[in-house]
Motif scaffolding. Structure first.
Motif, PDB file in Angstrom:
ATOM      1  N   VAL A  84     -37.412 -36.756 -41.960  1.00  0.00           N
ATOM      2  CA  VAL A  84     -37.868 -36.958 -40.579  1.00  0.00           C
ATOM      3  C   VAL A  84     -36.983 -37.969 -39.861  1.00  0.00           C
ATOM      4  O   VAL A  84     -36.584 -37.773 -38.705  1.00  0.00           O
ATOM      5  N   VAL A  85     -36.635 -39.057 -40.558  1.00  0.00           N
ATOM      6  CA  VAL A  85     -35.762 -40.063 -39.950  1.00  0.00           C
ATOM      7  C   VAL A  85     -34.403 -39.458 -39.620  1.00  0.00           C
ATOM      8  O   VAL A  85     -33.836 -39.708 -38.548  1.00  0.00           O
ATOM      9  N   MET A  86     -33.870 -38.632 -40.541  1.00  0.00           N
ATOM     10  CA  MET A  86     -32.575 -38.010 -40.293  1.00  0.00           C
ATOM     11  C   MET A  86     -32.640 -37.077 -39.086  1.00  0.00           C
ATOM     12  O   MET A  86     -31.745 -37.079 -38.228  1.00  0.00           O
ATOM     13  N   LEU A  87     -33.700 -36.285 -38.990  1.00  0.00           N
ATOM     14  CA  LEU A  87     -33.824 -35.350 -37.867  1.00  0.00           C
ATOM     15  C   LEU A  87     -34.004 -36.080 -36.546  1.00  0.00           C
ATOM     16  O   LEU A  87     -33.491 -35.655 -35.507  1.00  0.00           O
ATOM     17  N   ILE A  88     -34.746 -37.191 -36.576  1.00  0.00           N
ATOM     18  CA  ILE A  88     -34.965 -37.953 -35.339  1.00  0.00           C
ATOM     19  C   ILE A  88     -33.662 -38.585 -34.859  1.00  0.00           C
ATOM     20  O   ILE A  88     -33.376 -38.632 -33.651  1.00  0.00           O
ATOM     21  N   ILE A  95     -11.319 -29.817 -28.750  1.00  0.00           N
ATOM     22  CA  ILE A  95     -11.235 -30.852 -29.786  1.00  0.00           C
ATOM     23  C   ILE A  95     -12.562 -31.583 -29.898  1.00  0.00           C
ATOM     24  O   ILE A  95     -13.045 -31.875 -31.004  1.00  0.00           O
ATOM     25  N   ARG A  96     -13.185 -31.880 -28.748  1.00  0.00           N
ATOM     26  CA  ARG A  96     -14.448 -32.608 -28.764  1.00  0.00           C
ATOM     27  C   ARG A  96     -15.532 -31.804 -29.480  1.00  0.00           C
ATOM     28  O   ARG A  96     -16.256 -32.335 -30.325  1.00  0.00           O
ATOM     29  N   THR A  97     -15.652 -30.512 -29.141  1.00  0.00           N
ATOM     30  CA  THR A  97     -16.659 -29.672 -29.798  1.00  0.00           C
ATOM     31  C   THR A  97     -16.374 -29.542 -31.285  1.00  0.00           C
ATOM     32  O   THR A  97     -17.284 -29.594 -32.122  1.00  0.00           O
ATOM     33  N   TYR A  98     -15.090 -29.355 -31.612  1.00  0.00           N
ATOM     34  CA  TYR A  98     -14.708 -29.243 -33.023  1.00  0.00           C
ATOM     35  C   TYR A  98     -15.105 -30.497 -33.797  1.00  0.00           C
ATOM     36  O   TYR A  98     -15.690 -30.413 -34.883  1.00  0.00           O
ATOM     37  N   LEU A  99     -14.788 -31.668 -33.236  1.00  0.00           N
ATOM     38  CA  LEU A  99     -15.121 -32.912 -33.913  1.00  0.00           C
ATOM     39  C   LEU A  99     -16.629 -33.104 -34.002  1.00  0.00           C
ATOM     40  O   LEU A  99     -17.146 -33.553 -35.037  1.00  0.00           O
ATOM     41  N   LEU A 100     -17.347 -32.790 -32.909  1.00  0.00           N
ATOM     42  CA  LEU A 100     -18.801 -32.960 -32.916  1.00  0.00           C
ATOM     43  C   LEU A 100     -19.443 -32.119 -34.012  1.00  0.00           C
ATOM     44  O   LEU A 100     -20.236 -32.610 -34.820  1.00  0.00           O
ATOM     45  N   ILE A 101     -19.104 -30.824 -34.043  1.00  0.00           N
ATOM     46  CA  ILE A 101     -19.720 -29.918 -35.019  1.00  0.00           C
ATOM     47  C   ILE A 101     -19.365 -30.337 -36.442  1.00  0.00           C
ATOM     48  O   ILE A 101     -20.233 -30.450 -37.321  1.00  0.00           O
ATOM     49  N   ASN A 102     -18.089 -30.589 -36.688  1.00  0.00           N
ATOM     50  CA  ASN A 102     -17.663 -30.895 -38.049  1.00  0.00           C
ATOM     51  C   ASN A 102     -18.127 -32.267 -38.515  1.00  0.00           C
ATOM     52  O   ASN A 102     -18.450 -32.450 -39.694  1.00  0.00           O
ATOM     53  N   LEU A 103     -18.195 -33.239 -37.596  1.00  0.00           N
ATOM     54  CA  LEU A 103     -18.714 -34.547 -37.982  1.00  0.00           C
ATOM     55  C   LEU A 103     -20.201 -34.471 -38.299  1.00  0.00           C
ATOM     56  O   LEU A 103     -20.673 -35.085 -39.269  1.00  0.00           O
ATOM     57  N   LEU A 104     -20.945 -33.717 -37.484  1.00  0.00           N
ATOM     58  CA  LEU A 104     -22.376 -33.562 -37.758  1.00  0.00           C
ATOM     59  C   LEU A 104     -22.599 -32.839 -39.087  1.00  0.00           C
ATOM     60  O   LEU A 104     -23.486 -33.214 -39.868  1.00  0.00           O
ATOM     61  N   LEU A 105     -21.808 -31.801 -39.328  1.00  0.00           N
ATOM     62  CA  LEU A 105     -21.940 -31.099 -40.611  1.00  0.00           C
ATOM     63  C   LEU A 105     -21.586 -32.016 -41.776  1.00  0.00           C
ATOM     64  O   LEU A 105     -22.260 -32.007 -42.817  1.00  0.00           O
ATOM     65  N   TYR A 124     -30.652 -37.515 -35.424  1.00  0.00           N
ATOM     66  CA  TYR A 124     -29.563 -36.558 -35.186  1.00  0.00           C
ATOM     67  C   TYR A 124     -29.174 -36.438 -33.721  1.00  0.00           C
ATOM     68  O   TYR A 124     -27.982 -36.457 -33.390  1.00  0.00           O
ATOM     69  N   PRO A 125     -30.108 -36.239 -32.791  1.00  0.00           N
ATOM     70  CA  PRO A 125     -29.702 -36.143 -31.382  1.00  0.00           C
ATOM     71  C   PRO A 125     -28.949 -37.382 -30.902  1.00  0.00           C
ATOM     72  O   PRO A 125     -27.961 -37.270 -30.172  1.00  0.00           O
ATOM     73  N   PHE A 126     -29.418 -38.560 -31.306  1.00  0.00           N
ATOM     74  CA  PHE A 126     -28.733 -39.787 -30.897  1.00  0.00           C
ATOM     75  C   PHE A 126     -27.342 -39.860 -31.522  1.00  0.00           C
ATOM     76  O   PHE A 126     -26.377 -40.278 -30.874  1.00  0.00           O
ATOM     77  N   LEU A 127     -27.257 -39.439 -32.794  1.00  0.00           N
ATOM     78  CA  LEU A 127     -25.961 -39.433 -33.458  1.00  0.00           C
ATOM     79  C   LEU A 127     -24.999 -38.465 -32.771  1.00  0.00           C
ATOM     80  O   LEU A 127     -23.827 -38.795 -32.542  1.00  0.00           O
ATOM     81  N   GLY A 128     -25.489 -37.260 -32.438  1.00  0.00           N
ATOM     82  CA  GLY A 128     -24.646 -36.293 -31.731  1.00  0.00           C
ATOM     83  C   GLY A 128     -24.192 -36.822 -30.380  1.00  0.00           C
ATOM     84  O   GLY A 128     -23.032 -36.650 -29.985  1.00  0.00           O
ATOM     85  N   PHE A 129     -25.104 -37.489 -29.654  1.00  0.00           N
ATOM     86  CA  PHE A 129     -24.749 -38.048 -28.352  1.00  0.00           C
ATOM     87  C   PHE A 129     -23.686 -39.129 -28.495  1.00  0.00           C
ATOM     88  O   PHE A 129     -22.706 -39.174 -27.732  1.00  0.00           O
ATOM     89  N   LEU A 130     -23.857 -40.011 -29.493  1.00  0.00           N
ATOM     90  CA  LEU A 130     -22.870 -41.077 -29.704  1.00  0.00           C
ATOM     91  C   LEU A 130     -21.508 -40.504 -30.078  1.00  0.00           C
ATOM     92  O   LEU A 130     -20.467 -40.962 -29.579  1.00  0.00           O
TER      93      LEU A 130
END
Length: 483
Positions: free
Chosen positions: A175-179, A5-15, A181-187
């Motif tokens: 550039v701001v979005m890419l920077i 569930i966590r991976t599913y939510l992470l991938i789909n939320l990021l997409l 992204y890792p923090f967003l994925g971690f959160l």
């Protein structure tokens, strides 16, 4: 591999965030393009008006020549500004190629121009804004005309600068979005993990339980999203606990009820083995046969009772015509009634009252009531069965002419293994308990009264009535009396 569930939510939320952010950037760029063009056009107009204001007086060609000479050293002056504090090199670079201007007299002579300006007119002299292609470059031009000295002022800007500005805005947004992204994925990973911690807690609690511990899981700290799952889990625990209790009860009841008959069988068998005459052996074997029949009856009743517990639920229900089923049950019990010369009388064979229920269970209920009436009625007596419908109820009545049941014991006769003291009729004490369980399954009520004849007992089972639109009585029964 099991889905997470966590991976599913992470991938789909990021997409989803990528899609929404991209659409937002495109929308912002479209709006920014309009705003940038508007602001830069306004800057062109302001520069044109200011230039007109500066050269609105009489023109001295000598002064214009001096000004033109000073404009030629513009690059040198910009180079000197590189060492000035609070000035970024990028700002100086943009300033060196930003606006170009021209001043033309009525005779079409170029009087004054910026260092990098073209020597040909930027426009055709029409006052206002225009976009022109000059030397394979697109220019945005603001043209003004001074009526006092009849000078035409043209201020131009290459569209490359505007496009570069929009590209830089786009690059900065990406550039701001890419920077981020890792923090967003971690959160998202952390937040979803904390949200799923309750599932892990419930799983850990269930895992650590002893096999026999079936108490419900506490719902106070359970999120509303998984509360239905935990409720169903608790419901499963209750059903399992009820099934285990039913199994324990069946085992205890069987051990309790079969202990005495088996001991008696053992004793009678030994007596038969030690018998010296055929009569003694026959008598002992008859007692053995009687014990076997009683044990068989007890086991059958226990098995029936275990299947008819209220928590087991009612399945395979159909529309049942009570009178028709009663006639069938009576026909099966005729041999038992004939042994005691008892009349079985169905008072309402043509009644078409219909109930919703399990046919097998209804047959067991009627068979136990009628069988009890036959057992406890004296020879040469009468057992009556009647079915009446009244509004939304259908009442099944079974009356006998037996010894009856004292009023103070009428509630206890439905208890398991309870038998009235002084009763010598063979039985297990389970028949009426089975009747009560079947009645509960069908949401029916049981009443125990004195028989209308004033002697014996009358059992009344009151069922909720079902509409008879779906079932038709295809055969009528005549008054059923056996002797």
């Amino acid at each position: 591999m099991a889905p997470s569930i966590r991976t599913y939510l992470l991938i789909n939320l990021l997409l989803s965030i990528t899609l929404i952010t991209s659409l937002a950037i495109i929308g912002n760029l479209f709006l920014a393009h309009q705003d940038i063009q508007l602001q830069l056009d306004a800057q062109l107009i302001r520069s044109t008006l200011r230039t007109q204001a500066i050269f609105s007086g009489p023109i001295n060609l000598k002064n214009l020549g001096a000004i033109q000479q000073r404009l030629k050293v513009e690059n040198k002056q910009l180079a000197e500004l590189k060492n000035a504090p609070n000035l970024k090199p990028e700002a100086i670079r943009q300033a060196s190629k930003n606006l170009e201007f021209q001043i033309w007299n009525p005779q079409g002579k170029l009087l004054l121009h910026s260092q990098h300006a073209l020597k040909t007119p930027f426009s055709n002299g029409t006052v206002g804004l225009s976009t022109l292609w000059i030397n394979n470059h697109r220019w945005r031009v603001s043209t003004g005309y001074n009526h006092g000295n009849h000078l035409t002022v043209m201020v131009a800007e290459r569209s490359d600068y505007r496009q570069e500005l929009e590209n830089r805005l786009t690059q900065d947004s990406v550039v701001v979005m890419l920077i981020t992204y890792p923090f967003l994925g971690f959160l998202i990973w952390v937040i979803v993990g904390r949200g799923l911690a309750t599932l892990k807690r419930v799983a850990r609690e269930v895992h650590q339980r002893a096999p026999a511990y079936l108490e419900p899981v506490d719902l106070e700290s359970v999120p509303s999203e998984i509360e239905p799952l935990v409720r169903e889990l608790n419901s499963l625990f209750r059903r399992l606990q009820a099934a285990f209790e039913r199994e324990k009860r069946f085992t205890a009841d069987a051990a309790h009820e079969l202990k005495t008959p088996l001991a008696a069988l053992n004793t009678q068998t030994q007596v038969a083995l030690r018998a010296t005459t055929d009569e003694e052996k026959k008598e002992a074997l008859l007692k053995v046969l009687f014990g076997v029949r009683r044990s068989t009856h007890v086991v059958q009743q226990l098995l029936t009772l275990s299947r008819m517990e209220p928590e087991a639920g009612l399945t395979d229900t159909h529309s049942v015509i009570l009178a028709k089923q009663a006639a069938e049950v009576i026909s099966m019990l005729v041999p038992e009634a004939l042994k005691k010369n008892i009349d079985l009388e169905l008072l309402s064979p043509d009644c078409k009252a219909i109930i919703k229920g399990n046919i097998t269970a209804i047959d067991i209920l009627m068979r136990n009531l009628i069988d009890n009436a036959i057992r406890y009625s004296p020879p040469d007596s009468l057992v009556t069965i009647d079915i009446q419908e009244d509004g939304k109820q259908v009442t099944l009545s079974v009356s006998d002419n037996g010894p009856g049941i004292p009023e103070k014991l009428r509630k206890r006769v439905f208890e398991r293994f309870f038998r009235v003291i002084g009763n010598n009729t063979m039985g297990s004490g389970l028949g009426l308990s089975i009747v009560q369980q079947i009645a509960k399954l069908h949401h029916a009520e049981i009443e125990l009264r004195t028989s209308p004849s004033g002697k014996g007992a009358e059992f009344r089972v009151i069922f909720p009535r079902e509409s008879e639109t779906t079932v038709h009585n295809d055969s009528s029964h005549s008054k059923h009396t056996t002797r």
